[in-house]
Scaffold this motif. Structure first.
Motif, short mmCIF file in Angstrom:
data_model
loop_
_atom_site.label_atom_id
_atom_site.label_comp_id
_atom_site.label_asym_id
_atom_site.label_seq_id
_atom_site.Cartn_x
_atom_site.Cartn_y
_atom_site.Cartn_z
N LEU A 83 103.75 140.57 50.57
CA LEU A 83 104.03 141.98 50.30
C LEU A 83 105.02 142.54 51.32
O LEU A 83 105.91 143.32 50.96
N THR A 84 104.90 142.12 52.58
CA THR A 84 105.87 142.58 53.57
C THR A 84 107.27 142.06 53.23
O THR A 84 108.27 142.77 53.41
N ARG A 85 107.34 140.84 52.74
CA ARG A 85 108.64 140.27 52.36
C ARG A 85 109.25 141.03 51.18
O ARG A 85 110.46 141.26 51.14
N LEU A 86 108.42 141.40 50.21
CA LEU A 86 108.93 142.17 49.08
C LEU A 86 109.45 143.53 49.55
O LEU A 86 110.52 143.98 49.12
N MET A 87 108.71 144.19 50.44
CA MET A 87 109.14 145.48 50.95
C MET A 87 110.50 145.36 51.65
O MET A 87 111.40 146.19 51.45
N ARG A 88 110.67 144.32 52.44
CA ARG A 88 111.95 144.13 53.14
C ARG A 88 113.06 143.78 52.16
O ARG A 88 114.18 144.29 52.26
N PHE A 89 112.76 142.88 51.23
CA PHE A 89 113.77 142.44 50.27
C PHE A 89 114.28 143.61 49.45
O PHE A 89 115.48 143.73 49.18
N ALA A 90 113.36 144.49 49.03
CA ALA A 90 113.73 145.64 48.20
C ALA A 90 114.22 146.82 49.02
O ALA A 90 114.64 147.83 48.46
N GLY A 91 114.18 146.70 50.34
CA GLY A 91 114.65 147.76 51.20
C GLY A 91 113.79 149.02 51.16
O GLY A 91 114.31 150.13 51.23
N LEU A 92 112.48 148.84 51.06
CA LEU A 92 111.57 149.98 50.95
C LEU A 92 111.06 150.38 52.33
O LEU A 92 110.57 149.55 53.08
N GLN A 93 111.17 151.64 52.65
CA GLN A 93 110.70 152.16 53.93
C GLN A 93 109.32 152.80 53.81
O GLN A 93 108.53 152.77 54.74
#
Length: 293
Positions: A83-93
């Motif tokens: 989930l942390t990787r998805l947040m980073r990949f999608a650029g979500l803050q």
């Protein structure tokens, strides 16, 4: 939009799949499915909330169209890392997260690890603590090894048609409408070279490894969550009433849903959607009705 876009990202060398419902300028909302499920089980909720949010729904590792892990690496912490990787990949803050069952446990652990990264949190029948009296470690190890051996010998269920798979889903949850069962089955099975359909999920993720978090670990993570939190529970669920868990949260409310079991968003879509709109501040538009996938 009628259908979401398929996307992929990488985590621990695994190629993981998620669907993106568009509306990139809106606040982000992540929908996390439960065990033995897939991202398209959220379609009715995603379509209803898409005008208000940029919605992304991942297939957890070993589920849906995401790759299977090698070496039985399906711990809660692995899923939190994904989930942390998805947040980073999608650029979500800063994102709102809705999780069901195991996906709710993943969302809770993520929000407790990174409280500043979650704006609001909704857990559908996924807040529970494992037994406080853990078995001796040698028993846990032996039980885990036995599970892996059984899974290695297991012959997955096969279906001649998607309709047969839909009937199996209906047998698990009698409240499923035929159209919804068929929708869930169509995204939940894959056709093999022999012409038969099999579930997409990896059966090894059923194994309960002895390196799980303790009840105290869960409680410690939950106590760090700072965003508004809504726990929803089906009054006919096989999981226990989570009312006693509220003391572990800084700010959380509990909603019990009558006429619903474990799959709240399938059993009482109307109630779940109304609660999500209220809690996420996304009111229903005039004359708009919730639609089944």
């Amino acid at each position: 939009m009628a259908e979401p876009a398929d996307r992929v990202y990488e985590s621990q060398g695994l190629r993981l799949h998620y669907v993106d419902w568009g509306n990139e300028s809106a606040p982000p909302l992540i929908l996390v499915h439960g065990g033995l499920d897939h991202c398209r089980n959220w379609d009715a909720i995603a379509r209803d909330l898409q005008p208000h949010f940029h919605i992304m729904a991942p297939d957890l590792r070993g589920h849906g169209d995401s790759e299977w892990a090698k070496g039985s690496s399906y711990s809660l912490t692995d899923n939190v890392y994904d989930l942390t990787r998805l947040m980073r990949f999608a650029g979500l803050q800063d994102a709102a997260i809705v999780g069901h069952s195991m996906g709710g446990m993943v969302a809770l652990a993520y929000a407790g690890t990174y409280p500043e990264s979650v704006s609001r949190l909704v857990v559908l029948d996924g807040a529970f603590l494992l037994g406080s009296q853990a078995a001796p470690i040698h028993e846990q190890m032996s039980r885990w090894i036995d599970q892996l051996d059984r899974i290695a010998e297991y012959q997955p269920s096969t279906f001649r048609t998607i309709e047969e798979a839909a009937k199996r889903l209906f047998a698990r949850n009698k409240r499923l409408a035929p159209a919804l069962a068929l929708h869930l089955a169509s995204y939940g099975v894959r056709k093999g070279a022999d012409g038969l359909y099999r579930w997409k999920f990896d059966h090894y993720q059923r194994a309960r490894a002895p390196y799980r978090l303790s009840p105290d670990d869960y409680a410690a993570l939950w106590s760090r969550i700072t965003c508004p939190t809504l726990l929803m529970w089906g009054e006919e669920s096989f999981l226990p009433d989570p009312a006693g868990l509220l003391a572990h949260f800084k700010t959380a409310e509990l909603q019990k849903v009558a006429g619903a079991g474990h799959w709240l968003h399938h059993d009482r879509l109307d109630v779940v959607l109304a609660s999500l709109r209220r809690f996420l501040d996304a009111p229903l538009g005039a004359g708009k009705a919730a639609a089944r996938p």
